[in-house]
Design a protein around this motif. Sequence first.
Motif, PDB file in Angstrom:
ATOM      1  N   ILE A  60       2.171   1.727  -3.587  1.00 27.44           N
ATOM      2  CA  ILE A  60       1.161   2.200  -4.544  1.00 27.44           C
ATOM      3  C   ILE A  60       0.491   3.495  -4.066  1.00 27.44           C
ATOM      4  CG2 ILE A  60       0.771  -0.043  -5.608  1.00 27.44           C
ATOM      5  CD1 ILE A  60      -1.713  -0.427  -3.911  1.00 27.44           C
ATOM      6  N   LYS A  61       1.084   4.061  -3.019  1.00 28.05           N
ATOM      7  CA  LYS A  61       0.708   5.389  -2.517  1.00 28.05           C
ATOM      8  C   LYS A  61      -0.720   5.470  -1.983  1.00 28.05           C
ATOM      9  CE  LYS A  61       4.267   7.690  -5.140  1.00 28.05           C
ATOM     10  NZ  LYS A  61       5.292   6.917  -4.617  1.00 28.05           N
ATOM     11  N   TYR A  62      -1.154   4.405  -1.308  1.00 25.35           N
ATOM     12  CA  TYR A  62      -2.444   4.420  -0.618  1.00 25.35           C
ATOM     13  C   TYR A  62      -2.207   4.879   0.818  1.00 25.35           C
ATOM     14  CZ  TYR A  62      -5.433   1.881  -3.935  1.00 25.35           C
ATOM     15  OH  TYR A  62      -6.184   1.509  -5.001  1.00 25.35           O
ATOM     16  N   VAL A  63      -3.145   5.622   1.324  1.00 27.45           N
ATOM     17  CA  VAL A  63      -3.114   6.003   2.734  1.00 27.45           C
ATOM     18  C   VAL A  63      -3.495   4.776   3.556  1.00 27.45           C
ATOM     19  CG1 VAL A  63      -4.161   7.494   4.480  1.00 27.45           C
ATOM     20  CG2 VAL A  63      -3.694   8.387   2.194  1.00 27.45           C
ATOM     21  N   PHE A  80       0.824  -1.204   0.000  1.00 29.17           N
ATOM     22  CA  PHE A  80       0.000   0.000   0.000  1.00 29.17           C
ATOM     23  C   PHE A  80       0.862   1.259   0.000  1.00 29.17           C
ATOM     24  CE2 PHE A  80      -3.121  -3.116   1.332  1.00 29.17           C
ATOM     25  CZ  PHE A  80      -4.221  -2.722   0.589  1.00 29.17           C
ATOM     26  N   ASP A 129       1.969  -5.954  -5.709  1.00 33.96           N
ATOM     27  CA  ASP A 129       1.217  -4.706  -5.566  1.00 33.96           C
ATOM     28  C   ASP A 129      -0.069  -4.734  -6.391  1.00 33.96           C
ATOM     29  OD1 ASP A 129       3.345  -3.926  -3.990  1.00 33.96           O
ATOM     30  OD2 ASP A 129       4.187  -2.552  -5.477  1.00 33.96           O
ATOM     31  N   VAL A 163      -7.693  -0.534   5.199  1.00 33.14           N
ATOM     32  CA  VAL A 163      -6.470  -1.184   4.689  1.00 33.14           C
ATOM     33  C   VAL A 163      -5.950  -2.188   5.714  1.00 33.14           C
ATOM     34  CG1 VAL A 163      -4.033  -0.783   4.117  1.00 33.14           C
ATOM     35  CG2 VAL A 163      -5.806   0.682   3.133  1.00 33.14           C
ATOM     36  N   PHE A 178      -7.916  -5.708  -2.805  1.00 33.97           N
ATOM     37  CA  PHE A 178      -8.428  -4.688  -1.901  1.00 33.97           C
ATOM     38  C   PHE A 178      -9.718  -4.081  -2.460  1.00 33.97           C
ATOM     39  CE2 PHE A 178      -8.313  -0.196  -0.317  1.00 33.97           C
ATOM     40  CZ  PHE A 178      -8.654  -0.490   0.992  1.00 33.97           C
ATOM     41  N   HIS A 179      -9.721  -3.766  -3.743  1.00 35.83           N
ATOM     42  CA  HIS A 179     -10.927  -3.202  -4.348  1.00 35.83           C
ATOM     43  C   HIS A 179     -12.080  -4.203  -4.307  1.00 35.83           C
ATOM     44  CE1 HIS A 179      -9.334   0.649  -5.580  1.00 35.83           C
ATOM     45  NE2 HIS A 179      -8.234   0.021  -5.952  1.00 35.83           N
ATOM     46  N   ARG A 231      -3.759  -4.668  -4.735  1.00 29.29           N
ATOM     47  CA  ARG A 231      -4.681  -3.589  -5.109  1.00 29.29           C
ATOM     48  C   ARG A 231      -6.006  -4.156  -5.633  1.00 29.29           C
ATOM     49  NH1 ARG A 231      -1.561  -0.456  -8.226  1.00 29.29           N
ATOM     50  NH2 ARG A 231      -1.917  -1.809 -10.013  1.00 29.29           N
ATOM     51  N   THR A 263      -5.343   3.210   6.086  1.00 29.99           N
ATOM     52  CA  THR A 263      -6.559   3.490   6.853  1.00 29.99           C
ATOM     53  C   THR A 263      -6.955   2.224   7.623  1.00 29.99           C
ATOM     54  OG1 THR A 263      -7.999   2.737   5.065  1.00 29.99           O
ATOM     55  CG2 THR A 263      -7.372   5.090   5.069  1.00 29.99           C
TER      56      THR A 263
END
Length: 76
Positions: free
Chosen positions: A28-31, A25, A59, A36, A66-67, A63, A33
Amino acid sequence: MMATLIDWKNKDDKFQQRQFLLSSFVRIKYVITRDVYEFCDFLISQGYIPPLDHLDNVDRDVRERFHQYLREVKGY
């Protein structure tokens, strides 16, 4: 003497797995949270084995999963 129950999430290998997933994360520049973090625990509890041939594949897989998790589990 009271017996201490060890939660599966608090074992060293699970911390390492969680760290590995969280690093995806970050890449891939996700915050990071609560969603997550809960997703990482969900993947670990399901016995997730990432594609280890290349970090880009990890990654991408994380991703996509996660979606899917957000849609199917969280209803987002």
